[in-house]
Every structure is written in structure tokens, then in C-alpha cells.
Design an enzyme around this catalytic site. Structure first.
Site, PDB file in Angstrom:
ATOM      1  N   GLU A   1       0.852  -1.189   0.000  1.00 37.27           N
ATOM      2  CA  GLU A   1       0.000   0.000   0.000  1.00 37.27           C
ATOM      3  C   GLU A   1       0.889   1.240   0.000  1.00 37.27           C
ATOM      4  O   GLU A   1       1.555   1.531   0.990  1.00 37.27           O
ATOM      5  CB  GLU A   1      -0.913   0.016   1.229  1.00 37.27           C
ATOM      6  CG  GLU A   1      -1.799   1.257   1.294  1.00 37.27           C
ATOM      7  CD  GLU A   1      -2.550   1.386   2.612  1.00 37.27           C
ATOM      8  OE1 GLU A   1      -2.792   2.539   3.056  1.00 37.27           O
ATOM      9  OE2 GLU A   1      -2.891   0.344   3.212  1.00 37.27           O
TER      10      GLU A   1
ATOM     11  N   LYS B   1     -11.416  -0.263   6.649  1.00 36.85           N
ATOM     12  CA  LYS B   1     -10.214  -0.007   7.436  1.00 36.85           C
ATOM     13  C   LYS B   1     -10.631   0.663   8.745  1.00 36.85           C
ATOM     14  O   LYS B   1     -11.207   1.759   8.730  1.00 36.85           O
ATOM     15  CB  LYS B   1      -9.277   0.911   6.645  1.00 36.85           C
ATOM     16  CG  LYS B   1      -8.083   1.424   7.441  1.00 36.85           C
ATOM     17  CD  LYS B   1      -7.213   2.314   6.565  1.00 36.85           C
ATOM     18  CE  LYS B   1      -6.059   2.916   7.342  1.00 36.85           C
ATOM     19  NZ  LYS B   1      -5.143   3.681   6.469  1.00 36.85           N
TER      20      LYS B   1
END
Length: 280
Positions: A80, A168
Site C-alpha cells: 500500500e 479499514k
């Protein structure tokens, strides 16, 4: 006869020059082809299977790439790249070209325009620290996996109803860590949560056992100080340790499962080649 020839060819690949590395390279090439062809459903499955998302923050594009190289050396194909990295979109594009067996995503994406740019650069998933419904809508339009940030149960459900593939939970550590995830999962078992913020090697297993689909890991894995000190092996070792920790946590949650962390699990743990074990 063709099967016998195939077995002999496989044996040659495994033992060429007495080195199994040749066989591994073939597997990496196969994984690269599969990665390029991945659709959103397959990307989400790989995120679940791997269970560890390195959140890459760095002071320069070169440093980010060095971090990525060290992470991949430890068997982690998920990456990421946050928008706080200078030239982050270009870094994503470069990583996609350079490491075609990696699953590169974009992090700290705060608006739909940035999501489009990251997707255009080759990002396979989009992550945000906050909830932006327009960004979720754009990701659904682009058919790219999206993981918006949320904290309260209301925000988590809102994100899920808007079409989030995973949510998330950030900052998870500040909300009580694994115990908070366990509390949220009790009434919301259908929503896949990825706690981020405060996840360390010491508590990663607790998050997995609490019901997290995966964990997002920052400084405890992405140690830019190690890169500046010329010690990328520290990051590589940390990547291996996180993979093993997640694997063991999952195995311990499966009654009667083989306790060898390399044996896989219902969600599996795969390395950069796509094989169902963490370490070579």
C-alpha cells in the site's frame, strides 16, 4: 507418456544446477501473469489470504522503492503506497511495471480524483483513512477494490452499505486495539474489518483472533530508519515475522488444524509467488 515427460521436466526445473531457485523463478513468473489478470474479487481474496498489508510511507520515491524491495524479499506481495510519499502516483506506476507479481494499492486516498489517478497508474486497491462516499462510488464505477476508513459502528456500517469491499478501522490502537475489533465484529460479523494504526508484531495475532480479515501495518514493519542505515534486512525479517504471526494466529483458531504455519489455513497465507506458505 506426456505426464511422465512433464514430471521429468519439473524435476529438471527443481534441480537445475542443484538450486531450487530456478523452480521458484518459474513460480514467480506464473504469479506475475495471474497478478496482471486479477479482477477485484481476486484482489480481495488475496488480501484476505495474505492478511498483512504493509502501509508504505517514505520521504522520497527512491526510499519507497527500497522499502518495497525489502518487503517483497520477506515474502509479502501486498503493497500500500500512501499518497504522503512524494510522487506517490508515479511510484505506484513504477512499482507496477517493475514488480509485475506484486499487488500494488494506493493509501491515504482522500478524494475521487486521486482514486482515479491511482487506478490509472495501476493500483489494484484503494485505501483511505476516512469515509468519503464519493470515493467509494468512483471505485465501484472503476471496479477496483476499495477500503475506506471508519471508526465507529455507524461509520463502519455506512461504508459497508455504500459498497466498501473491506473497512479499514483507523486508528484501531487508540480505540482499545483487538478488544474493540472483537466488540464490533460481534454484531457485524458480515463486515470485513482491517484494523490499522497501532498494529505491531506483538499484537497482530490478537487482532486476527478478534476477527480481523487482515491487518494494516505501518512503522513496525515499514522501518525507513533501517533503509537509511543500510539495513533493509530488518524490514525483510519483519515481513517474514508478520506473515508467520498471522498464519499461526489463524491456525490456532481452527480446531484440529495442522499447527505447522506453512500448512495453510481456511484463509491461507501466501507469499509473493502465490504459494500457500509464508517462508521459503
Amino acid at each position: 507418456m506426456p505426464q511422465a515427460q512433464g514430471r521429468r521436466s519439473l524435476q529438471v526445473l527443481k534441480t537445475v544446477n542443484g538450486k531450487p531457485k530456478a523452480f521458484r523463478n518459474v513460480r514467480r513468473q506464473a504469479a506475475a501473469v495471474l497478478c496482471r489478470q486479477m479482477n477485484k474479487t481476486e484482489v480481495i481474496k488475496r488480501i484476505r489470504d495474505i492478511g498483512v498489508i504493509p502501509v508504505v510511507r517514505a520521504s522520497s520515491p527512491a526510499e519507497a522503492i527500497q522499502v518495497v524491495e525489502a518487503i517483497r524479499a520477506g515474502g509479502l506481495p501486498l503493497l500500500e503506497i500512501t499518497m504522503t510519499v512524494p510522487g506517490a502516483v508515479q511510484v505506484i506506476e513504477e512499482l507496477v511495471k517493475r514488480f509485475d507479481d506484486a499487488i500494488v494499492g494506493a493509501g491515504t486516498v482522500l478524494d475521487p480524483e486521486t482514486a482515479r489517478r491511482c487506478f490509472g497508474a495501476g493500483a489494484k486497491f484503494i485505501v483511505s483513512p476516512a469515509l468519503n462516499l464519493e470515493t467509494i462510488a468512483v471505485c465501484r464505477e472503476l471496479d477496483v477494490a476499495v477500503m475506506p476508513g471508519a471508526l465507529t459502528p455507524t461509520e463502519i456500517v455506512t461504508a459497508w452499505k455504500a459498497g466498501a469491499d473491506m473497512v479499514k478501522v483507523f486508528p484501531a490502537g487508540a480505540m482499545g486495539g483487538a478488544s474493540y475489533i472483537k466488540s464490533v465484529k460481534a454484531p457485524l460479523p458480515q463486515i470485513e474489518l482491517v484494523p490499522t494504526g497501532g498494529v505491531t508484531l506483538a499484537n497482530a495475532a490478537d487482532f486476527i483472533k478478534a476477527g480481523a480479515a487482515a491487518v494494516g501495518v505501518g512503522a513496525d514493519l515499514v522501518d525507513t530508519k533501517a533503509i537509511r542505515a543500510g539495513q533493509p534486512e530488518k524490514i525483510t525479517q519483519a515481513a517474514r515475522a508478520f506473515i508467520e504471526t498471522v498464519s499461526k494466529a489463524r491456525m490456532s483458531s481452527v480446531p484440529g488444524a495442522d499447527r505447522d504455519p506453512r500448512a495453510g489455513s481456511p484463509r491461507g497465507v501466501v507469499d509473493a509467488t502465490g504459494s500457500n506458505h509464508a517462508l521459503w
